[in-house]
Design an enzyme around this catalytic site. Structure first.
Site, PDB file in Angstrom:
ATOM      1  CG  HIS A 166       6.219 118.587 109.429  1.00 41.86           C
ATOM      2  ND1 HIS A 166       7.327 119.204 108.921  1.00 41.86           N
ATOM      3  CD2 HIS A 166       6.671 117.399 109.935  1.00 41.86           C
ATOM      4  CE1 HIS A 166       8.396 118.441 109.099  1.00 41.86           C
ATOM      5  NE2 HIS A 166       8.021 117.335 109.712  1.00 41.86           N
ATOM      6  CD  GLU A 199       6.875 121.969 107.077  1.00 40.23           C
ATOM      7  OE1 GLU A 199       7.049 121.871 108.309  1.00 40.23           O
ATOM      8  OE2 GLU A 199       7.008 121.014 106.313  1.00 40.23           O
TER       9      GLU A 199
HETATM   10  P1  NAD Z   1      16.733 106.977 107.789  1.00 39.56           P
HETATM   11  O1  NAD Z   1      18.041 107.657 107.924  1.00 39.56           O
HETATM   12  O2  NAD Z   1      16.477 105.726 108.562  1.00 39.56           O
HETATM   13  O3  NAD Z   1      16.479 106.637 106.245  1.00 39.56           O
HETATM   14  C1  NAD Z   1      16.751 107.547 105.208  1.00 39.56           C
HETATM   15  C2  NAD Z   1      17.195 106.726 104.006  1.00 39.56           C
HETATM   16  O4  NAD Z   1      17.349 107.621 102.912  1.00 39.56           O
HETATM   17  C3  NAD Z   1      18.545 106.023 104.220  1.00 39.56           C
HETATM   18  O5  NAD Z   1      18.441 104.626 103.944  1.00 39.56           O
HETATM   19  C4  NAD Z   1      19.466 106.704 103.227  1.00 39.56           C
HETATM   20  O6  NAD Z   1      20.420 105.839 102.659  1.00 39.56           O
HETATM   21  C5  NAD Z   1      18.476 107.185 102.171  1.00 39.56           C
HETATM   22  N1  NAD Z   1      19.020 108.234 101.313  1.00 39.56           N
HETATM   23  C6  NAD Z   1      19.972 109.163 101.615  1.00 39.56           C
HETATM   24  N2  NAD Z   1      20.239 109.901 100.523  1.00 39.56           N
HETATM   25  C7  NAD Z   1      19.448 109.419  99.528  1.00 39.56           C
HETATM   26  C8  NAD Z   1      19.290 109.760  98.159  1.00 39.56           C
HETATM   27  N3  NAD Z   1      20.027 110.717  97.582  1.00 39.56           N
HETATM   28  N4  NAD Z   1      18.379 109.080  97.431  1.00 39.56           N
HETATM   29  C9  NAD Z   1      17.644 108.092  97.994  1.00 39.56           C
HETATM   30  N5  NAD Z   1      17.780 107.697  99.269  1.00 39.56           N
HETATM   31  C10 NAD Z   1      18.669 108.364 100.027  1.00 39.56           C
HETATM   32  O7  NAD Z   1      15.623 108.068 108.109  1.00 39.56           O
HETATM   33  P2  NAD Z   1      14.077 107.816 108.448  1.00 39.56           P
HETATM   34  O8  NAD Z   1      13.916 107.675 109.914  1.00 39.56           O
HETATM   35  O9  NAD Z   1      13.547 106.744 107.549  1.00 39.56           O
HETATM   36  O10 NAD Z   1      13.480 109.245 108.062  1.00 39.56           O
HETATM   37  C11 NAD Z   1      13.520 109.723 106.726  1.00 39.56           C
HETATM   38  C12 NAD Z   1      13.165 111.189 106.700  1.00 39.56           C
HETATM   39  O11 NAD Z   1      11.792 111.350 107.073  1.00 39.56           O
HETATM   40  C13 NAD Z   1      13.916 112.040 107.738  1.00 39.56           C
HETATM   41  O12 NAD Z   1      15.173 112.447 107.252  1.00 39.56           O
HETATM   42  C14 NAD Z   1      12.983 113.210 107.958  1.00 39.56           C
HETATM   43  O13 NAD Z   1      13.318 114.273 107.095  1.00 39.56           O
HETATM   44  C15 NAD Z   1      11.619 112.663 107.549  1.00 39.56           C
HETATM   45  N6  NAD Z   1      10.704 112.629 108.697  1.00 39.56           N
HETATM   46  C16 NAD Z   1       9.526 113.287 108.588  1.00 39.56           C
HETATM   47  C17 NAD Z   1       8.630 113.276 109.646  1.00 39.56           C
HETATM   48  C18 NAD Z   1       7.296 113.965 109.550  1.00 39.56           C
HETATM   49  O14 NAD Z   1       6.764 114.394 110.569  1.00 39.56           O
HETATM   50  N7  NAD Z   1       6.689 114.042 108.379  1.00 39.56           N
HETATM   51  C19 NAD Z   1       8.969 112.635 110.849  1.00 39.56           C
HETATM   52  C20 NAD Z   1      10.180 111.950 110.913  1.00 39.56           C
HETATM   53  C21 NAD Z   1      11.037 111.951 109.823  1.00 39.56           C
END
Ligand code: NAD
Length: 322
Positions: A283, A264
């Site tokens: 993003h 990005e």
């Molecule tokens: P979170 O930690 O609450 O949830 C992530 C989930 O993924 C957890 O339940 C975890 O057990 C699961 N996980 C871990 N490894 C895994 C695997 N191998 N297979 C399947 N599931 C698995 O996080 P969240 O707040 O829900 O955010 C998720 C992701 O979203 C963040 O890590 C970030 O990268 C991304 N995000 C993107 C934006 C954006 O602007 N697009 C903004 C915020 C977060």
């Protein structure tokens, strides 16, 4: 020496954060924003930093960068993902890394639903056609979402928020998350393969880790239902972008909504730019006034907690305080 230790803290930010949080920091110490400085001045500023706040997901806090910040007492990640921070190196240096896990949840979930609807109903292509004076309704035959199966990979904060909205739209939910043991009513836990085989729409909400990097490769995309939609608002490197573009070009998949990319900003020759029925966003999952303010205030609050010797509310490397 006494003068040195009593100087106000220096907060170094990768880029500017919400004005209210900037004002808060300015009342307490000196604020420097790397984006406002020439790159040649970055090392000098970082060498004096007491706190580093990282907003941009592409700003890499590497072991090398940490080693150039001898005064650093806390790293604050303005966001839910900490994959751009070398947590191991921070822990070894005794530096707590705070983050803002729940602050962007609703905004990212809402963008995810927006992408699902936009792709399923071909809204962007239809808009472009209307703007060009073309009125071809038949070209924009879409997929109704009510009654369809939504497959959620990663059932944490955002995955759960997406599930709640999608259920209200009448979608049936299956989810894959190897670390979840308690599931809400109406959500069926399945294997990754089971999810890919059953879902009409697949949405990714897992963090980027060594385990999830390339989780949806060529062979996983190949078992998705014909015509299915893939949405990724988590991290680009979880999906093989080249293989996804190919599946779309060959008509095996029906469309994709992508907010995150392995590089990005994306290069001009990125394969998804020329794929059919894709909606690409830069993003912007957390780019709402509400999420930006919550993330900024949360990160500042926690950074200040660490600087005053308290435990932060959201610590990404808890072992550092053991
Ligand atoms: P979170 O930690 O609450 O949830 C992530 C989930 O993924 C957890 O339940 C975890 O057990 C699961 N996980 C871990 N490894 C895994 C695997 N191998 N297979 C399947 N599931 C698995 O996080 P969240 O707040 O829900 O955010 C998720 C992701 O979203 C963040 O890590 C970030 O990268 C991304 N995000 C993107 C934006 C954006 O602007 N697009 C903004 C915020 C977060």
């Amino acid at each position: 020496m006494a003068e040195e230790s009593s100087r106000p803290p220096l907060f170094v930010l990768s880029d500017a954060i919400h004005p209210e949080a900037m004002a808060w920091l300015s009342r307490i110490g000196i604020v420097k924003v790397l984006d406002d400085l020439a790159p040649k001045d970055h090392p000098v500023v970082l060498a004096e930093a007491d706190a580093l706040i990282v907003r941009r997901p592409s700003f890499q806090v590497t072991r090398e960068l940490i080693s150039t910040c001898p005064r650093l007492r806390v790293i604050g990640r303005h966001g839910a993902g900490v994959d751009n921070v070398d947590l191991q190196a921070a822990t070894e240096a005794g530096i707590p890394v705070t983050y803002t896990p729940s602050a962007p949840t609703d905004s990212v979930a809402e963008l995810t639903i927006g992408l699902i609807v936009a792709v399923a109903r071909r809204i962007v292509g239809a808009h472009q056609a209307v703007c060009m004076g073309i009125w071809h309704r038949e070209q924009f035959m879409g997929m109704e979402l009510a009654g369809k199966v939504l497959g959620i990979i990663g059932f944490g904060s955002i995955g759960r928020a997406v599930a709640r909205i999608a259920q209200a739209m009448g979608m049936r939910i299956v989810a894959y998350d190897p670390y979840v043991s308690r599931w809400p009513e109406g959500v069926q836990p399945v294997s990754l393969r089971g999810l890919l085989e059953r879902a009409d729409v697949v949405t990714i909400h897992a963090p980027l880790t060594s385990e999830t990097k390339g989780l949806l490769g060529r062979s996983e995309l190949a078992v998705m239902k014909p015509g299915a939609i893939l949405v990724n608002t988590a991290r680009g490197e979880i999906v093989d972008e080249e293989a996804l573009a190919e599946a779309l070009r060959e008509g095996r998949l029906g469309g994709a909504g992508i907010d995150v990319f392995s590089r990005e900003p994306i290069p001009r020759e990125h394969p998804l730019l020329h794929a059919p029925n894709v909606v690409l966003t830069p993003h912007i999952g957390a780019m709402t006034e509400e999420a930006q303010r919550r993330m900024a205030m949360t990160v500042v609050e926690d950074v200040l907690r660490v600087l005053s010797g308290e435990r932060p509310s959201y610590l990404a490397n808890p072992e550092v305080l053991r």
